[in-house]
Design an enzyme around this catalytic site. Structure first.
Site, short mmCIF file in Angstrom:
data_model
loop_
_atom_site.label_atom_id
_atom_site.label_comp_id
_atom_site.label_asym_id
_atom_site.label_seq_id
_atom_site.Cartn_x
_atom_site.Cartn_y
_atom_site.Cartn_z
N LYS A 1 19.94 -12.33 6.87
CA LYS A 1 21.35 -11.95 6.67
C LYS A 1 22.11 -13.17 6.18
O LYS A 1 21.76 -14.31 6.50
CB LYS A 1 21.96 -11.49 7.99
CG LYS A 1 21.23 -10.33 8.64
CD LYS A 1 22.15 -9.18 8.87
CE LYS A 1 21.51 -8.08 9.64
NZ LYS A 1 20.86 -7.09 8.87
N ALA B 1 14.31 -21.25 7.30
CA ALA B 1 12.91 -21.21 7.75
C ALA B 1 12.67 -19.99 8.64
O ALA B 1 13.51 -19.63 9.45
CB ALA B 1 12.57 -22.49 8.51
N GLY C 1 10.27 -23.24 5.28
CA GLY C 1 8.90 -22.94 5.70
C GLY C 1 8.77 -21.61 6.40
O GLY C 1 9.71 -21.11 7.02
N HIS D 1 0.84 -1.20 0.00
CA HIS D 1 0.00 0.00 0.00
C HIS D 1 0.87 1.25 0.00
O HIS D 1 1.95 1.27 0.61
CB HIS D 1 -0.89 0.03 1.25
CG HIS D 1 -1.89 -1.08 1.29
ND1 HIS D 1 -3.04 -1.06 0.55
CD2 HIS D 1 -1.90 -2.25 1.97
CE1 HIS D 1 -3.73 -2.17 0.79
NE2 HIS D 1 -3.06 -2.90 1.64
#
Length: 185
Positions: A154, A134, A116, A87
């Site tokens: 990182k 993950a 995941g 937005h």
């Protein structure tokens, strides 16, 4: 390979895509051997390209209004979210934001492994052969063969580029081999 063998693979992949509620014609590109788990949420499909032998785990959410390119051989774990727009809030006509969106394409290179619960934000570019840990939140540019983790993600290591390139030259792409039944122990 026999026509019957290839037909079985095609039917298994087509069934996987059908179960996820996906129509191939909605996507800009949906390569051969793509498997998408369900549930699956997707918007802006016409701006999304998914290369061959790509796996997208269950619970994935792809918001493609700004464009998403996922190159071949990529594995995406469960519950990954990819955003390609946000937005407008700076100089907005309303608060907290207005009706406009700022689009920034996301690109994911060949043979990337995304764990995941990863979130990828608009404008991110992930280089070939990278691994995303993950739960990471990925922004900006990830160099090829990087291993990244965290929030914000990182670099914590890198892949052996020569070993990677050797396997790639031999076409030893995991999800391709798995679907073709050529996976060796």
């Amino acid at each position: 390979m026999s026509g019957l063998f290839l037909s079985k693979i095609y039917n298994a992949v087509a069934n996987s895509i059908h179960k996820a509620g996906i129509r191939r014609t909605k996507f800009h590109l949906l390569g051969a051997g793509v498997s998408i788990g369900r549930p699956f949420h997707c918007s802006g499909e016409r701006n999304i390209s998914i290369g061959e032998y790509t796996y997208i785990g269950p619970g994935a959410k792809l918001y493609g209004v700004g464009g998403i390119t996922i190159e071949k051989g990529t594995i995406i774990g469960p519950d990954v979210t990819i955003y390609s727009a946000n937005h407008v809030f700076r100089d907005a006509h309303y608060i907290p934001y207005d009706h406009r969106v700022d689009t920034k394409p996301v690109s994911i290179g060949e043979n990337v492994w995304i764990g995941g619960n990863v979130i990828i934000v608009p404008g991110t570019s992930i280089g070939e052969g990278s691994i995303i840990g993950a739960g990471s939140v990925v922004t900006g540019t990830v160099a090829p063969f990087s291993i990244v983790a965290g929030n914000p993600a990182k670099v914590i290591g890198s892949r052996d580029a020569s070993h990677y390139n050797k396997l790639k030259s031999e076409n030893k792409i995991y999800f391709r081999a798995k679907q073709l039944g050529t996976l060796q122990q």
